[in-house]
Structures are given as C-alpha cells and as structure tokens.
Design a protein around this motif. Structure first.
Motif, short mmCIF file in Angstrom:
data_model
loop_
_atom_site.label_atom_id
_atom_site.label_comp_id
_atom_site.label_asym_id
_atom_site.label_seq_id
_atom_site.Cartn_x
_atom_site.Cartn_y
_atom_site.Cartn_z
N UNK A 11 2.28 3.67 79.29
CA UNK A 11 0.65 3.70 79.23
C UNK A 11 0.70 4.26 80.90
N UNK A 12 1.53 3.98 81.56
CA UNK A 12 1.29 4.94 83.43
C UNK A 12 1.19 6.07 82.97
N UNK A 13 1.74 7.07 82.41
CA UNK A 13 2.00 8.45 81.91
C UNK A 13 1.35 9.12 80.80
N UNK A 14 0.90 8.11 80.19
CA UNK A 14 0.35 8.77 79.10
C UNK A 14 0.28 7.96 77.84
N UNK A 15 0.11 8.38 76.01
CA UNK A 15 -0.02 7.90 75.43
C UNK A 15 1.15 8.89 74.06
N UNK A 16 1.05 9.30 73.07
CA UNK A 16 1.73 9.77 72.55
C UNK A 16 2.56 11.13 71.89
N UNK A 17 2.98 11.17 71.02
CA UNK A 17 3.66 12.84 71.51
C UNK A 17 3.84 12.47 69.74
N UNK A 18 3.33 13.55 68.86
CA UNK A 18 2.95 14.11 67.61
C UNK A 18 3.88 15.31 67.55
N UNK A 19 4.72 15.97 66.55
CA UNK A 19 4.44 16.32 65.78
C UNK A 19 3.61 16.72 64.63
N UNK A 20 3.06 18.14 64.35
CA UNK A 20 2.46 18.37 63.23
C UNK A 20 2.00 19.61 62.72
N UNK A 21 1.12 20.06 61.67
CA UNK A 21 1.03 21.43 61.47
C UNK A 21 -0.62 20.58 60.22
N UNK A 22 -1.14 22.32 60.61
CA UNK A 22 -2.38 22.76 60.26
C UNK A 22 -2.58 23.82 59.76
N UNK A 23 -3.21 24.04 57.97
CA UNK A 23 -3.88 25.00 57.84
C UNK A 23 -5.49 25.59 58.56
N UNK A 24 -5.78 26.44 59.04
CA UNK A 24 -7.10 27.25 59.61
C UNK A 24 -7.70 27.64 58.23
N UNK A 25 -8.64 28.02 57.72
CA UNK A 25 -9.68 29.23 57.09
C UNK A 25 -11.41 29.23 57.74
N UNK A 26 -11.50 30.63 57.93
CA UNK A 26 -12.47 30.93 58.39
C UNK A 26 -12.83 32.57 58.06
N UNK A 27 -14.11 32.88 59.08
CA UNK A 27 -14.24 34.08 59.61
C UNK A 27 -15.83 33.97 59.84
N UNK A 28 -16.54 35.13 60.94
CA UNK A 28 -17.45 36.04 61.09
C UNK A 28 -18.35 36.78 60.60
N UNK A 29 -19.77 36.64 60.37
CA UNK A 29 -20.53 37.76 59.46
C UNK A 29 -21.03 38.06 60.53
N UNK A 30 -21.87 39.23 59.67
CA UNK A 30 -22.69 40.22 60.21
C UNK A 30 -22.98 40.56 62.03
#
Length: 735
Positions: free
Chosen positions: A666-685
């Motif tokens: 806790x003196x230098x930080x918190x947790x370390x994670x591995x992970x993954x995610x999927x993005x879906x999106x767009x900009x229009x007009x």
C-alpha cells in the motif's frame, strides 16, 4: 544466539529446581513478565505464543511491548484472549488500515473529483512551503480501532489498572530519548509505540513528538525488569541480519545498516531475559499481513519448543481458574456512549459547526458504529488528517461523562496541492505528455468555502479557477469560475491525417447547484471566446473558427465506485445537457446531450466484469462547429488513431473482464490486473465527419493494468477491423 538461549534456559531450570528442593513450604507461583518485541507483521507470531501460554496455564502477570509487540501486548492487557486477538487480526482490512486516508468510497464528492482528475496518490501541502505529509498513512483507521478497543479504559489513571499491568515504549523523535508509556490515554500510547517514521504520523503528547519505540528499544526487557517480576520471558520477532546476497542492493544495504545499528542493544537486552522465544520467521516481511494464521502457528510452535522450561511456570487448575477470575474482575466493558458531545483540536467556530453536523448525522443516544462512520466521512472531506474519540469526565461535573471527539489537523496543509501526469504512448512517433496540479484553498473569506485552481501543461494546456460557496448547510452552493484551455485536435480523411488544429477556449460563468455525498447537480451559464486554427495542413481549404460563445448547461454526476483509478466495483454515471446561444460557424441555436456510464461488478475474489459506455447527440443540428464528438485512441477504440473518428453523434460501448494477479504494498500502490475488453462504437454526421466514418467499428484489447501511487499504468495491445492494431501504453488514464 540459539546456543546462548539454550544454556540460559537450562540454567533457569536448574535454579528453579534448587529453589524448590531447599524450600519445603509450598512455593508461590512465580510472577511472569512477558516482553514482546517490535517487528511489524512478524509480530503477529506473538499471538501464537500467548495461545500456547493459555493452553498450558502459563500466567502473564506483567506485559511490556514495543511497536507491534506493544499493540499485541496492549490488546492482551485489556483482557482479550489469544483467540479473540486472532479473530480481530483476521477481521482487519490491512490495506485500509495502512492506507493514506479514507477509502475512495468514503471521500466527499469534491475530493473524489480531485483524485479522478489528478490521479497521483500523493497530496502536497503548502502551509509551510511545499511539503509532504509526515506519514504515508494518516493513522485514521488505526486510531479508530484503538479508540474502540480501549474505550472502556478511557478514564484509568495508570496502566497498572488494566487486567494485566502494561507498559509500551516510544521514542521522543526530537530528543532521541526512550519514553516509557505507563499512563494517559491508552489509545494514544498504542498509536505512539507503532508510529513508524515516514509511514505513520508522529503522536504529540506533553510537548513530545513520539514515534516507534523500536528506534531505540525494540526488546524492552530493561523496562520489564523495573516492574520486578520473578521471571522475564522475551519474544523476539525482529528481523535478523542479512547475508552477502541480501546486501547486494540499496534496500538491502539500508536494512542491514539499521540492523547493525540496533543489534547491540537488542543483544544486551536479551541478556536481561531469563528465557528467549524466537519464532522462525525467515524472510517474512514486516508489511505482509496476508497470512495471519500461519504467523500465529509459527509463534505457537516456537513456544512449544521451550515447553520443558515454560511448564515450570504453569499453574495447576485451581490456581489457573483463580488467576483468570482475578484478571476478569479487572476487565471493563464499554458503557453506552454519553449524549454530551464536545470537540477538541480545532477553533471554536469550526468545532460548533462540526458538533451540529455530528449530532444531526448520528443522533442520540450515540451509537459507536454510526459515530465512526461519520468521523470517517468528515475525514473524507479533506480538511483534517484524522478524527478519534474517547469518553472523559465533564470538567464542570465529574460525575457526568462527555464524549470527546479529537480532531487532528494536517500539519502540512491546507492549502492542498494534488498533482498528476498523463502519458499517451499510442503513437510511437509522438508520445504526448501532460503534467498538472490542483491547488485547493479552504475557508477563504468564509468557513466552508473552497477556492480551487487547476493548471496543466504539455499536450493540453489548462488554467481554470472556481470559487465554491455553500449556501447554508443543506448542500446548496454557487460557484463562479473562469478558465482557459488549449488543445490539439487531429482531422482525418480515412486513415490519413490531413490536418492538425489548435483549439483555444477562454471565458467564465457561474453555476448553482446541490452537492450530495456521492453526487452533484449543477445548472449554469457560460460565455467566452473560442478559436480553432490550422497548425498542420492547407489553411486555404481547411475551415477555421474565431468568435464568441455562450451557452446554458445542466450537469448531474454520481460516483459510487471504489477507486478513482481502477475500480473493482460500483457505478459512475454522469449526464450533461447544453444549449448553445452562440458559437462560431453555426447559424442557429442548438442543443447537445451526452451520457457517460461506467460499471464494475466483482464476480470472484479477484475478478471483475466491466461495462463502460458513453453517447452524445446534437439532435437534428448539422452545423456544430468545434463541438463535434471525437473517438479513437486509448480506451476509445484503441486499435485506431487518436481523433480518427468525429461526428455530431456518437456511441461507444466497452465490455470486458479484469483479473487481479498481484497486490503491491500500500505504500507504493494497489493492485495489478490482467484483462481484456471489446470496444464497439462510431461517430456520425456533420460537415467535417470522416468520409469513411459513418459506420460502427469494433476492436478487441488486452493487456496489463497497474494501480500505482503515480496513477494507473497500462500496457495494452488492441486489434481492430481490417487488420488495424496498436500496442500502446498509457499513464494517468484508464477508461
């Protein structure tokens, strides 16, 4: 050392047997004094020794400790059994106890904003020039723990009145003198003996600055000898000197240097003990509290190894029951808290305001659980280092009791300075760096006000200042503000960057709103100037903007997450509506609306699902000028270029999973994670939308995310449609 201890033990057995043979009368039980050394988490082994003592009817007539030994000794001295202490240690949230203050969930909304926008976990103070806190931990949580445990003994005149007479050792940090604590507030004494310099704040008592007693006397057998027991037993859990390999690094050299400086006194004090118990703790860290039961078991086995000597001090069953009866008779139980409440440690006006706030929140009669929650919430407002409590006699009527709340102000602040930096490594040819800070001044011209000023320099330049003025005590406020912002924006045609803009905004306005514990509603007006100029590209064909702007805005934000950086659980939701009266290059008034959502939900002890979404619309307006929405870059379709997609409407959803793989100190930080995610999106007009941008895109990302004291660090690989992909790193930003 082990050979010396064995000789000492057999000498003790011999002397006891001679004493028994020469005295035909029944011998009185020997008075046993137990000395518990310091050693951080290693000190948990003391509980195992106490457990073995109880099971074999070994009395403890006096107890003296330093640091962790002082804490374990203090809890045993007030009447807790070894099993009760074990249950207490297992119930403690150690990361919280050693943290730098109230958890993120317990912060006031404005302090949550400080941590979200400036994510370095270090707060500087400007009260006496730029300075850090005296300790990385505020000792708020550990103070409440001691206050609760010692509450029945708030009024004792001497620690001799405890079920077991008790002493603990602290160090006067200014005079370099040992201080033996034998009276006064027991909670304060227990805090003083373990106040490791740089980790916990020093304890102020009678014009002394008290820190961890282990600096001068880690095994206080000399203090025990002054109590005149018949037998002195010392439990040594201190770290041993390192070997050649351990001193090959700077931390190892520093640790060895401290050990060399202290070991001679430790050896001298061990010679004052009749028996030494030294649990085999190996390389156990002084800060690792993850294996409480294992450490207790090690202490238990260490005591068992000395059973041949220890059983000489055992009581028979009737004597043991009488010993327990006498100890129990001196044990006190907490009475209901008094209805009278006083505040100490701050000005009279601030104390009266705090008193009315507490009585409103906790009600009467006062409940300990509600009281501690309210004290933590007040600490979470950022004005004070910690709050604690005790029960004391009413000075005007000693027969009455008063609940005294102690307020410990920060010595280094206010004013406060939060700072942070962001590093965007999504483009290896152009790594973007921004550094900034937030200065907060409290109670300027009136109590309860906040004047905060933000500055950022680098890839994006910001100067903004707001004066927060509460309207009464019910959460309503007004906040006039001014600001300047300069940022760079890229314009793409397909994958090709065709221009780079410099966008400048300046202006001011005023908000009116309502501030809750986890949410804020604002309604306001803003006016100013905006300019968008071409930095790279052909200025003859690219549009520019220059002129005044004015708008009406309503914004609501809610934050129920457990972290500003990498949440494990909770919901964050915000919505904003804007009505533009005037904007360069737009012929009509128009409205915009935007909604942002972030949800983290734990599905196991180490894993969390995440759902992050946002969307915005300009309704039917086609010409929105500089107010287009932008996608692309880290955590916003990360496989694509920063700012690659733009439009008058947008939608972005990300869903995935994070799994904890390691816990930093806790003196230098918190947790370390591995992970993954999927993005879906767009900009229009819009007139300046990407020619290939009017469709949804997707990308998949995976990598490593670390929650450090300098903010979140991410190393991510992202893959999108058409073979698009990036490996990037980011500091200071995670979704």
């Amino acid at each position: 050392m082990k050979f010396f201890a064995s000789i000492l033990a057999w000498s003790l057995i011999f002397s006891i047997s001679i004493k028994a043979q020469s005295n035909s009368a029944p011998a009185k039980p020997l008075k046993v004094g137990l000395v518990l050394s310091g050693g951080g988490a290693r000190g948990v082994a003391h509980v195992g020794v106490l457990k073995w003592f109880e099971e074999h009817r070994i009395p403890v007539d006096y107890i003296v400790g330093t640091s962790m030994g002082g804490l374990i000794g203090g809890t045993y001295a007030i009447g807790m059994s070894a099993d009760e202490i074990s249950a207490l240690l297992n119930s403690i949230k150690w990361n919280e106890l050693l943290s730098s203050g109230p958890s993120y969930k317990q912060l006031a909304f404005r302090r949550k904003e400080d941590q979200r926008f400036f994510q370095t976990g270090i707060e500087l103070g400007l009260r006496h020039g730029v300075s850090l806190p005296a300790g990385l931990s505020t000792d708020h949580y550990i103070g409440l723990l001691f206050d609760r445990l010692t509450l029945p003994y708030s009024g004792i005149a001497s620690f001799d009145e405890l079920p077991i007479p008790y002493r603990c050792v602290a160090t006067d940090f200014l005079r370099a003198q040992q201080v033996v604590l034998k009276d006064g507030p027991l909670s304060l004494a227990m805090r003083a003996t373990m106040s490791i310099p740089g980790v916990f704040n020093p304890v102020m008592r009678e014009e002394r600055v008290l820190v961890d007693g282990g600096l001068l006397n880690n095994i206080p057998t000399d203090v025990m000898r002054e109590l005149n027991p018949d037998v002195v037993i010392a439990v040594d859990v201190g770290t041993s000197l390192g070997d050649l390999q351990s001193i090959s690094s700077l931390p190892g050299i520093l640790s060895q240097s401290v050990g060399v400086m202290l070991i001679e006194r430790d050896r001298r004090n061990l010679r004052l003990a009749d028996l030494i118990i030294a649990p085999e703790l190996g390389n156990q860290s002084i800060l690792d509290f993850s294996a409480i039961d294992d450490l207790i078991d090690i202490g238990y086995k260490a005591a068992a190894q000395k059973s041949a000597v220890l059983e000489k001090f055992a009581l028979d069953e009737p004597e043991w029951q009488e010993y327990l009866k006498q100890r129990s008779a001196k044990k006190r139980h907490a009475d209901p808290l008094p209805s009278e409440l006083e505040i100490a440690g701050i000005s009279l006006n601030a104390g009266n305001r705090l008193r009315s706030q507490l009585l409103r929140d906790i009600g009467l009669p006062i409940d300990v659980k509600k009281l501690e929650a309210s004290l933590t919430r007040i600490t979470g407002q950022g004005r004070y280092r910690s709050l604690g409590y005790s029960v004391v006699p009413d000075w005007s009527n000693p027969e009455r009791k008063v609940l005294l709340v102690h307020v410990n102000e920060k010595q280094h602040s206010p004013p406060n300075l939060n700072f942070g930096f962001e590093l965007d490594g999504s483009d290896v040819d152009e790594i973007n760096f921004t550094i900034g800070g937030r200065l907060t001044v409290y109670d300027l011209w009136r109590e309860g006000t906040e004047w905060r000023t933000d500055s950022k320099l680098g890839f994006g330049n910001i100067f903004a200042s707001e004066y927060y003025l509460p309207l009464g005590r019910n959460g309503f406020f007004t906040a006039p503000f001014v600001g300047y912002k300069r940022e760079r924006r890229d314009l793409f045609n397909g994958r090709e960057r065709v221009a780079e803009y410099q966008l400048e905004r300046s202006g001011g306005g005023i908000d009116f709103g309502y501030l809750g514990r986890n949410s804020e509603l604002r309604v306001g007006i803003e006016a100013g100037h905006i300019a968008a100029n071409v930095r790279a590209g052909d200025p003859r064909v690219l549009p520019t903007a220059d002129g005044t702007t004015s708008l009406f805005r309503i914004r609501w934000s809610y934050d129920g997450q457990d972290s500003a950086t990498i949440p494990r659980s909770g919901l964050r939701l915000s919505g904003e509506g804007r009505w533009f009266f005037k904007l360069p290059n737009t012929p009509n008034n128009f409205a915009q609306g935007e909604l942002k959502l972030s949800v983290f939900h734990p599905v196991s002890s180490r894993g969390s699902l995440l759902l992050v979404g946002s969307g915005g619309t300009s309704f039917n307006q086609r010409d929105v000028g500089t107010q287009q929405y932008i996608l692309g870059g880290p955590f916003r379709l990360g496989a694509y270029n920063r700012d690659e997609f733009r439009g008058n409407q947008y939608l972005l959803l990300s869903t995935g999973y994070l799994h904890q793989v390691y816990q930093l100190s806790p003196i230098i930080g918190g947790k370390i994670y591995t992970g993954g995610w999927v993005d879906f999106g767009g900009a229009f007009g819009g007139n300046f939308a990407n020619n290939d941008g009017n469709r949804y895109r997707s990308a998949i990302s995976a990598g490593l995310v670390m929650d450090t004291i300098l903010g979140p660090f991410s190393l991510i690989g992202s893959y999108g449609e058409g073979g698009r992909g990036k490996i990037y790193f980011a500091i200071g930003k995670f979704f």
